[in-house]
Design a protein around this motif. Structure first.
Motif, PDB file in Angstrom:
ATOM      1  N   ASN A   9      10.191  23.933  14.026  1.00  0.00           N
ATOM      2  CA  ASN A   9      10.042  25.368  14.258  1.00  0.00           C
ATOM      3  C   ASN A   9       8.864  25.978  13.517  1.00  0.00           C
ATOM      4  O   ASN A   9       8.712  27.200  13.521  1.00  0.00           O
ATOM      5  N   GLU A  12       5.501  27.461  12.979  1.00  0.00           N
ATOM      6  CA  GLU A  12       4.498  28.059  13.845  1.00  0.00           C
ATOM      7  C   GLU A  12       3.099  27.902  13.273  1.00  0.00           C
ATOM      8  O   GLU A  12       2.148  27.629  13.989  1.00  0.00           O
ATOM      9  N   ASN A  13       2.970  28.076  11.955  1.00  0.00           N
ATOM     10  CA  ASN A  13       1.664  28.008  11.302  1.00  0.00           C
ATOM     11  C   ASN A  13       1.871  27.569   9.856  1.00  0.00           C
ATOM     12  O   ASN A  13       2.956  27.738   9.305  1.00  0.00           O
ATOM     13  N   TYR A  67       4.604  27.730   4.928  1.00  0.00           N
ATOM     14  CA  TYR A  67       4.936  27.619   6.345  1.00  0.00           C
ATOM     15  C   TYR A  67       5.542  28.921   6.841  1.00  0.00           C
ATOM     16  O   TYR A  67       6.310  29.559   6.111  1.00  0.00           O
ATOM     17  N   ASP A 116       7.807  30.061  10.245  1.00  0.00           N
ATOM     18  CA  ASP A 116       8.439  29.512  11.443  1.00  0.00           C
ATOM     19  C   ASP A 116       8.500  30.580  12.530  1.00  0.00           C
ATOM     20  O   ASP A 116       8.060  31.709  12.342  1.00  0.00           O
ATOM     21  N   TYR A 117       9.037  30.210  13.675  1.00  0.00           N
ATOM     22  CA  TYR A 117       9.093  31.130  14.806  1.00  0.00           C
ATOM     23  C   TYR A 117      10.036  32.305  14.573  1.00  0.00           C
ATOM     24  O   TYR A 117       9.951  33.318  15.252  1.00  0.00           O
ATOM     25  N   ASN A 118      10.919  32.199  13.585  1.00  0.00           N
ATOM     26  CA  ASN A 118      11.801  33.305  13.202  1.00  0.00           C
ATOM     27  C   ASN A 118      11.134  34.216  12.179  1.00  0.00           C
ATOM     28  O   ASN A 118      11.767  35.130  11.667  1.00  0.00           O
ATOM     29  N   GLU A 119       9.891  33.898  11.830  1.00  0.00           N
ATOM     30  CA  GLU A 119       9.084  34.622  10.842  1.00  0.00           C
ATOM     31  C   GLU A 119       9.629  34.499   9.426  1.00  0.00           C
ATOM     32  O   GLU A 119       9.400  35.359   8.578  1.00  0.00           O
TER      33      GLU A 119
END
Length: 97
Positions: A60, A62-63, A73, A75-78
């Motif tokens: 998960n 994202e960046n 890191y 993730d897509y859940n911020e």
């Protein structure tokens, strides 16, 4: 060691508004200051989140931002995680012989 960071505290520490500008802010700072801030954030987060479990699913992510022994890191859940790579040598003491 992986720690869940408070997003607002991280952004305020580096004076940025979002994760995308965090990399630029870190690149414009002295490496020793970045390491000091990240270490301090890790200590602060571990005190406030003691006993609260979290899990970083690497699928998960994202960046990410890599700074020496530190990885940040999002993730897509911020959610933002800080990973500190601790080598085995950090726990060993030198021999007297």
């Amino acid at each position: 060691m992986i720690t869940l960071l408070n997003k607002e505290t991280l952004y305020n520490t580096f004076g940025v508004k979002d994760f995308n500008s965090l990399g630029d802010a870190i690149n414009n700072m002295a490496p020793s200051m970045v390491e000091y801030y990240l270490s301090d954030l890790c200590d602060y987060s571990s005190i406030n989140d003691a006993g609260n479990g979290f899990y970083l699913n690497r699928r998960n992510i994202e960046n990410s931002i890599n700074i020496s022994d530190y990885n940040i890191y999002i993730d897509y859940n911020e959610d933002i995680f800080l990973e500190i790579e601790i080598s085995e040598d950090d726990y060993e003491t030198g021999s007297l012989w």
